[in-house]
Motif scaffolding. Structure first.
Motif, short mmCIF file in Angstrom:
data_model
loop_
_atom_site.label_atom_id
_atom_site.label_comp_id
_atom_site.label_asym_id
_atom_site.label_seq_id
_atom_site.Cartn_x
_atom_site.Cartn_y
_atom_site.Cartn_z
N UNK A 191 0.84 -1.22 0.00
CA UNK A 191 0.00 0.00 0.00
C UNK A 191 0.87 1.26 0.00
N UNK A 192 1.93 1.23 0.82
CA UNK A 192 2.83 2.39 0.89
C UNK A 192 3.56 2.54 -0.46
N UNK A 193 3.96 1.39 -1.03
CA UNK A 193 4.65 1.39 -2.33
C UNK A 193 3.77 2.04 -3.39
N UNK A 247 5.44 -4.07 -6.49
CA UNK A 247 5.88 -3.91 -5.10
C UNK A 247 7.08 -2.98 -5.00
N UNK A 248 7.62 -2.83 -3.78
CA UNK A 248 8.68 -1.83 -3.58
C UNK A 248 10.10 -2.29 -3.94
N UNK A 249 10.28 -3.55 -4.30
CA UNK A 249 11.65 -4.06 -4.47
C UNK A 249 12.33 -3.60 -5.75
N UNK A 563 -5.18 8.29 -3.66
CA UNK A 563 -4.74 7.45 -2.53
C UNK A 563 -5.28 6.04 -2.73
N UNK A 564 -4.42 5.01 -2.68
CA UNK A 564 -4.90 3.63 -2.94
C UNK A 564 -5.90 3.16 -1.88
#
Length: 564
Positions: A191-193, A247-249, A563-564
């Motif tokens: 979610x933050x990503x 994702x954040x990776x 905003x997701x």
């Protein structure tokens, strides 16, 4: 042994007064570098001493705990951060000593002789790739050294690389800043990503243009607008798609590669009408046309170019391998799977990983939530990114064919050159640890959180402040992530937006963080000139954090559908 409970209203039982006192070391550091123009290591050591005195006198932290906290920070400053700088500069020096860098320089010139586009390729795209793979100062160190080798002014090279590093920092080192903040906030990293991926791409489109404007002014930037758009838009689109769907990776690594290849391919079909060179180069060009015609005659084979670049290709491969999550666990002896190779690495990694408790500090600090704070020296010798770079240097030794004697002499020379920058980094990370363990940084965060209805505007400044103090978006997220969530909930702001704003605001603080400044100066041979670099980057940092503040406020009020 006695414990220490952090008190955020330690001065006169008042949060505002306590925050003013907590701000003193930061204001002093700004003054020491921007106005007094002190050498970096003197500014770093004196800032640390002021923070230590205030921690004892104003925040009532026991002196032995303050000393051990500074020691813990200094150790972290040397390993992993200082270690990355030493090995990065060493690898770069090997290519210079063996003449391979002349070939690298020639190969970049064959793509483009235009200094503006070289900055986009090296500082923006290649730097972002290294940020995604390694983080912790390696991208600025290596890309700035490359630019200096190409003929950029050292101060300019360092400044441009620090500013270019803004776009990728939130997803650096395989997404660690965002993965880490899931713990203290309980908000899923995905979610933050997604939310960070709906803020930073706007900055990623803007940064390449901004870089060139800083270098040459608006008119000259406009001349290469097609290249700027290819570089920034390809990066931003990939950053948005990968952060929201993968994702954040991987956003940094994928965005950087897409941007690098898109621009390199585009330059095969398009070149600027006028080639931009630095004023000093234009004077030389006017007086020595013969030299330029000679340089153009020297052409290298594909094999020679590949050999020259191979130390950086080896570095890229090894650092990417080091960044894979399962490999990361193996390198610090925590792999639990069945793969025989990773098990063997895990055995070696475990033997070379030391996590002793910090005497007199471990579990002796009680934070605002009433929990004890662990204090450990994390000496991950095999797992450190610097070790990956050293291995790349060892392999490169055989590729560039340098004797063992010259190899060791170059390493010794590198250590000697970097002694003051390493002292600077140790001091400023020590300062960050003292500020955190005494409760000073949380006091500053809590006072910003008191801004009520304006908190959505000020939320990124918490991240900016956190990265300035700690030098790391990950540390800033761990420091202020929970505070962002709690404050956002109390003022009616979406917690996901607040935590993302912490990370996005943090990226703009990286270019003025004392340890980033020390790293950049060390990489380009400007040890002692940290004040000049700080004066160069501070205005850009303030301007960019203001943009993030406006964006976050608009996403809270007008564009809440983002905003997701």
């Amino acid at each position: 042994m006695a414990t220490f409970t952090q008190n955020f209203t330690a001065v006169g039982d008042n949060l505002a007064l306590s925050a003013i006192v907590a701000l003193i070391p930061i204001l002093y550091f700004f003054w020491a570098l921007a106005i007094k123009r002190m050498k970096g290591y003197i500014a770093g050591i004196t800032t640390l001493l002021i923070a230590m005195v205030l921690a004892v006198v104003a925040f009532k932290m026991p002196a032995n705990m303050v000393f051990m906290s500074a020691t813990q920070g200094a150790v972290f400053g040397i390993l992993p951060i200082g270690w990355i700088i030493i090995t990065s500069v060493f690898l770069y020096k090997l290519t210079v000593k063996t003449g391979q860098f002349d070939i690298i320089r020639s190969s970049v010139l064959s793509i483009t002789e235009d200094r503006r586009i070289q900055a986009l390729l090296v500082a923006f795209s290649f730097g972002a790739f290294l940020e995604g793979a390694a983080g912790f100062g390696a991208p600025v160190a290596i890309s700035a050294a490359l630019l200096v080798g190409l003929g950029f002014n050292p101060l300019y090279a360092a400044g441009l690389c620090l500013i270019a590093n803004t776009a990728p920092v939130a997803f650096g080192a395989i997404g660690i800043p965002i993965i880490a903040v899931e713990g203290p906030t309980g908000i899923p990293a995905m979610e933050i990503s997604k939310m960070v991926g709906r803020q930073l791409p706007f900055l990623s489109i803007f940064i390449p243009f901004y870089l060139v404007v800083i270098m040459t002014g608006f008119k000259k930037a406009w001349e290469i607008m097609p290249a700027i758009l290819v570089s920034g838009v390809s990066f931003a689109i990939t950053q948005y798609l990968s952060s929201n769907y993968l994702g954040p990776e991987l956003p940094d690594i994928l965005s950087a590669l897409v941007s690098l290849f898109a621009l390199a391919i585009f330059l095969k079909f398009w070149q600027p009408k006028t080639i931009y060179r630095f004023p000093a180069e234009q004077e030389i060009a006017a007086t020595s046309a013969r030299q330029i015609s000679y340089e153009k005659e020297v052409s290298y084979t594909g094999g020679q170019i590949f050999k020259a670049w191979s130390p950086f290709l080896i570095l890229t491969g090894i650092i990417s391998f080091w960044g894979i999550p399962t490999v990361k666990k193996a390198l610090i002896g925590q792999y639990e799977g069945t793969n025989i190779i990773l098990k063997s690495i895990s055995n070696i990694g475990g033997a070379l990983t030391f996590v002793p408790e910090v005497p007199g500090l471990h579990n002796k600090i009680i934070n605002g939530a009433g929990d004890t704070v662990a204090a450990l020296f994390k000496l991950e010798i095999l797992g450190a990114a610097g070790t990956a770079i050293l291995i790349a240097a060892f392999i490169s030794k055989f590729v560039v064919k340098i004797s063992w004697k010259n190899f060791m002499l170059t390493f010794k020379e590198t250590l000697n050159e970097l002694k003051y920058p390493i002292i600077t980094i140790g001091a400023v990370v020590g300062f960050a640890y003292v500020t955190n363990s005494s409760g000073m940084s949380t006091t500053l965060g809590m006072s910003l959180a008191k801004t009520g209805a304006l908190f959505p505007f000020f939320s990124p400044i918490l991240g900016w402040l956190g990265v300035f103090i700690t030098g790391s978006d990950t540390s800033a997220n761990l420091l202020f992530g929970a505070l962002q969530k709690i404050t956002a909930t109390s003022v009616g702001m979406d917690p996901v937006l607040a935590v993302a704003a912490n990370s996005s605001g943090g990226v703009t603080g990286k270019m003025i963080s004392p340890q980033s400044i020390a790293v950049a100066c060390a990489a380009v041979g400007l040890a002692g000139k940290e004040s000049e670099l700080f004066r160069f980057t501070i205005k850009h940092s303030l301007f960019l954090v203001l943009l993030i503040c406006i964006m976050t406020y608009l996403q809270h009020t007008v564009f809440s559908w983002m905003i997701p």
